[in-house]
Design a protein around this motif. Structure first.
Motif, PDB file in Angstrom:
ATOM      1  N   ILE A 127       0.883  -1.201  -0.101  1.00 41.07           N
ATOM      2  CA  ILE A 127      -0.052  -0.114   0.024  1.00 41.07           C
ATOM      3  C   ILE A 127       0.985   1.191   0.052  1.00 41.07           C
ATOM      4  N   VAL A 128       1.956   1.310   0.872  1.00 39.36           N
ATOM      5  CA  VAL A 128       3.005   2.565   1.019  1.00 39.36           C
ATOM      6  C   VAL A 128       4.097   1.891   0.982  1.00 39.36           C
ATOM      7  N   TRP A 129       5.155   2.406   0.182  1.00 40.48           N
ATOM      8  CA  TRP A 129       6.560   2.275   0.388  1.00 40.48           C
ATOM      9  C   TRP A 129       7.261   3.436   0.643  1.00 40.48           C
ATOM     10  N   HIS A 130       8.066   3.304   1.730  1.00 42.83           N
ATOM     11  CA  HIS A 130       8.632   4.489   2.390  1.00 42.83           C
ATOM     12  C   HIS A 130      10.163   4.611   1.667  1.00 42.83           C
ATOM     13  N   PHE A 151       3.687  -1.762   5.818  1.00 42.29           N
ATOM     14  CA  PHE A 151       2.796  -2.819   6.466  1.00 42.29           C
ATOM     15  C   PHE A 151       3.697  -3.915   6.950  1.00 42.29           C
ATOM     16  N   SER A 152       4.678  -4.488   6.109  1.00 47.51           N
ATOM     17  CA  SER A 152       5.195  -5.709   6.634  1.00 47.51           C
ATOM     18  C   SER A 152       6.579  -5.390   7.092  1.00 47.51           C
ATOM     19  N   ARG A 153       7.179  -4.293   6.872  1.00 47.35           N
ATOM     20  CA  ARG A 153       8.620  -3.739   7.145  1.00 47.35           C
ATOM     21  C   ARG A 153       9.674  -4.515   6.160  1.00 47.35           C
ATOM     22  N   TYR A 173      16.719   2.174  -8.731  1.00 51.20           N
ATOM     23  CA  TYR A 173      16.503   1.165  -7.917  1.00 51.20           C
ATOM     24  C   TYR A 173      14.762   0.994  -7.834  1.00 51.20           C
ATOM     25  N   TYR A 174      14.386   2.012  -8.074  1.00 54.19           N
ATOM     26  CA  TYR A 174      12.741   1.848  -8.125  1.00 54.19           C
ATOM     27  C   TYR A 174      12.535   1.069  -9.349  1.00 54.19           C
ATOM     28  N   PHE A 175      12.851   1.401 -10.335  1.00 54.79           N
ATOM     29  CA  PHE A 175      12.629   0.442 -11.751  1.00 54.79           C
ATOM     30  C   PHE A 175      12.897  -1.010 -11.631  1.00 54.79           C
ATOM     31  N   GLU A 176      14.145  -1.203 -10.848  1.00 49.23           N
ATOM     32  CA  GLU A 176      14.553  -2.669 -10.355  1.00 49.23           C
ATOM     33  C   GLU A 176      13.511  -3.422  -9.651  1.00 49.23           C
ATOM     34  N   ALA A 177      12.947  -2.868  -8.579  1.00 44.49           N
ATOM     35  CA  ALA A 177      12.164  -3.237  -7.676  1.00 44.49           C
ATOM     36  C   ALA A 177      10.779  -3.585  -8.442  1.00 44.49           C
ATOM     37  N   ILE A 178      10.210  -2.967  -8.985  1.00 43.73           N
ATOM     38  CA  ILE A 178       8.650  -2.789  -9.947  1.00 43.73           C
ATOM     39  C   ILE A 178       9.026  -4.032 -10.835  1.00 43.73           C
ATOM     40  N   SER A 179      10.257  -4.047 -11.373  1.00 43.73           N
ATOM     41  CA  SER A 179      10.274  -5.089 -12.623  1.00 43.73           C
ATOM     42  C   SER A 179      10.295  -6.673 -11.831  1.00 43.73           C
ATOM     43  N   MET A 180      10.984  -6.543 -10.813  1.00 37.38           N
ATOM     44  CA  MET A 180      11.234  -7.789  -9.950  1.00 37.38           C
ATOM     45  C   MET A 180       9.823  -8.399  -9.311  1.00 37.38           C
ATOM     46  N   LEU A 181       9.082  -7.259  -8.758  1.00 40.33           N
ATOM     47  CA  LEU A 181       7.829  -7.626  -8.336  1.00 40.33           C
ATOM     48  C   LEU A 181       6.621  -7.511  -9.173  1.00 40.33           C
ATOM     49  N   GLU A 182       6.964  -7.261 -10.437  1.00 40.24           N
ATOM     50  CA  GLU A 182       5.880  -7.006 -11.380  1.00 40.24           C
ATOM     51  C   GLU A 182       4.612  -6.287 -10.938  1.00 40.24           C
ATOM     52  N   GLY A 183       4.883  -5.222 -10.345  1.00 38.83           N
ATOM     53  CA  GLY A 183       3.919  -4.215  -9.887  1.00 38.83           C
ATOM     54  C   GLY A 183       4.362  -3.100  -9.119  1.00 38.83           C
ATOM     55  N   CYS A 184       3.775  -2.017  -9.106  1.00 38.74           N
ATOM     56  CA  CYS A 184       4.107  -0.862  -8.225  1.00 38.74           C
ATOM     57  C   CYS A 184       3.142  -0.760  -6.879  1.00 38.74           C
ATOM     58  N   PRO A 185       3.568  -0.122  -5.834  1.00 37.78           N
ATOM     59  CA  PRO A 185       2.733   0.009  -4.825  1.00 37.78           C
ATOM     60  C   PRO A 185       1.620   0.938  -5.036  1.00 37.78           C
ATOM     61  N   ARG A 186       0.648   1.354  -4.221  1.00 40.41           N
ATOM     62  CA  ARG A 186      -0.256   2.220  -4.351  1.00 40.41           C
ATOM     63  C   ARG A 186       0.206   3.700  -4.127  1.00 40.41           C
ATOM     64  N   ASN A 216      -4.184  12.950  -6.660  1.00 33.54           N
ATOM     65  CA  ASN A 216      -2.683  13.164  -6.663  1.00 33.54           C
ATOM     66  C   ASN A 216      -1.895  12.621  -5.153  1.00 33.54           C
ATOM     67  N   CYS A 217      -2.468  11.255  -4.846  1.00 37.87           N
ATOM     68  CA  CYS A 217      -2.176  10.852  -3.794  1.00 37.87           C
ATOM     69  C   CYS A 217      -1.007   9.640  -3.802  1.00 37.87           C
ATOM     70  N   VAL A 218      -0.626   9.437  -5.135  1.00 34.22           N
ATOM     71  CA  VAL A 218       0.160   8.286  -5.299  1.00 34.22           C
ATOM     72  C   VAL A 218       1.722   8.285  -5.016  1.00 34.22           C
ATOM     73  N   PHE A 219       2.035   9.871  -4.858  1.00 36.13           N
ATOM     74  CA  PHE A 219       3.164   9.999  -4.248  1.00 36.13           C
ATOM     75  C   PHE A 219       3.033  11.199  -2.982  1.00 36.13           C
ATOM     76  N   ILE A 220       3.398  10.917  -1.689  1.00 32.98           N
ATOM     77  CA  ILE A 220       3.208  11.609  -0.706  1.00 32.98           C
ATOM     78  C   ILE A 220       4.423  12.171  -0.288  1.00 32.98           C
ATOM     79  N   TYR A 221       4.839  13.615  -0.096  1.00 26.41           N
ATOM     80  CA  TYR A 221       6.065  14.165   0.513  1.00 26.41           C
ATOM     81  C   TYR A 221       5.837  14.515   1.918  1.00 26.41           C
TER      82      TYR A 221
END
Length: 267
Positions: A127-130, A151-153, A173-186, A216-221
């Protein structure tokens, strides 16, 4: 059959329960066995939880070697996990008593620095990636960047490079992660540093058809100090590993063996 027995032996040495061993075999290897059959196999292989303890001298030697490095910062739970990962069968109580005996000052120091946690709530995984950078080792040429699932840390990525301010590097780093997980966070949560500019654009593009895209809540500052998941992780990282290297590099600097120039950083 031999492969199944090797897997059972491997997971047994890692300290998994019978239920966890059965689940691992079923999920990852499609090997379905009953609880009773698993116990028979373990008995045949002489795998008994009370009678298969590693000799105390071997455990003592391993822990003494560990506390010569970053392991000197670890508590008994982390040290017990390290023992398990290295094939040593030992109880947490034994590890705690060994640490108290061979490193009483360290045990007392860790006891005084207990972490007080704030409450954090999120609805589920991904749901949220920090995301955040870690600069404590940057003066010595090691710039770290990490991402933690709220959620899971789970650590989505943890990378060390010569920079953590280049937006192209962080976006990689972000691109490698979503490519490996085949999806992006909310939602992705980060600070307003320029290194997050590309991730923000990529996240908004990938979530453009989501129900929350219009808000416009998909990236929170937010500020790094209030980024609770990352701050908690960085605290753990420094406690168990980082402080050892900070002290080591600091001693080199005090002895005049490290000047802080670019050549020393690259070395």
């Amino acid at each position: 059959m031999e492969e199944r027995e090797e897997l059972i032996r491997k997971y047994f040495r890692l300290g998994l329960s019978n239920l966890e061993i059965r689940s691992m075999l079923a999920i990852y290897y499609r090997l379905l066995i009953s609880e009773r059959h698993l116990k028979r196999l373990m008995s045949h292989m002489n795998l008994f939880r009370r009678n298969n303890r590693t000799p105390l001298i071997s455990v003592l030697n391993f822990i003494e070697e560990e506390i010569q490095g970053p392991g000197q910062l670890h508590g008994y739970r982390w040290t017990h996990h390290r023992c398990r990962r290295n094939g040593l069968s030992v109880s947490k109580k034994t590890v705690r008593l060994i640490l108290s005996a061979i490193d009483p000052d360290g045990a007392e120091h860790r006891k005084r620095r207990r972490l007080v946690r704030r409450r954090y709530i999120t609805r589920g995984p991904n749901i949220v990636w920090h995301i955040d950078g870690y600069d404590k080792l940057k003066p010595y040429g090691v710039a770290m960047h990490g991402c933690v699932d709220g959620f899971s840390r789970t650590v989505i990525w943890l990378n060390a490079f010569y920079t953590n301010n280049n937006p192209r590097v962080i976006a990689g780093y972000y691109f490698e992660a979503i490519s490996m997980l085949e999806g992006c966070p909310r939602v992705v949560r980060g600070d307003r540093g320029t290194e997050n500019a590309f991730i923000c654009q990529m996240q908004r593009f990938l979530r453009r058809n989501g129900a929350d895209a219009q808000d416009n809540c998909v990236f929170i500052y937010g500020t790094s100090a209030s980024n609770q998941r990352n701050e908690s992780f960085w605290s753990m990282l420094r406690k168990h590993f980082g402080q050892f290297w900070i002290d080591l590099f600091g001693s080199l600097q005090d002895e005049g063996c490290y000047s802080g120039d670019e050549l020393d950083k690259h070395l």
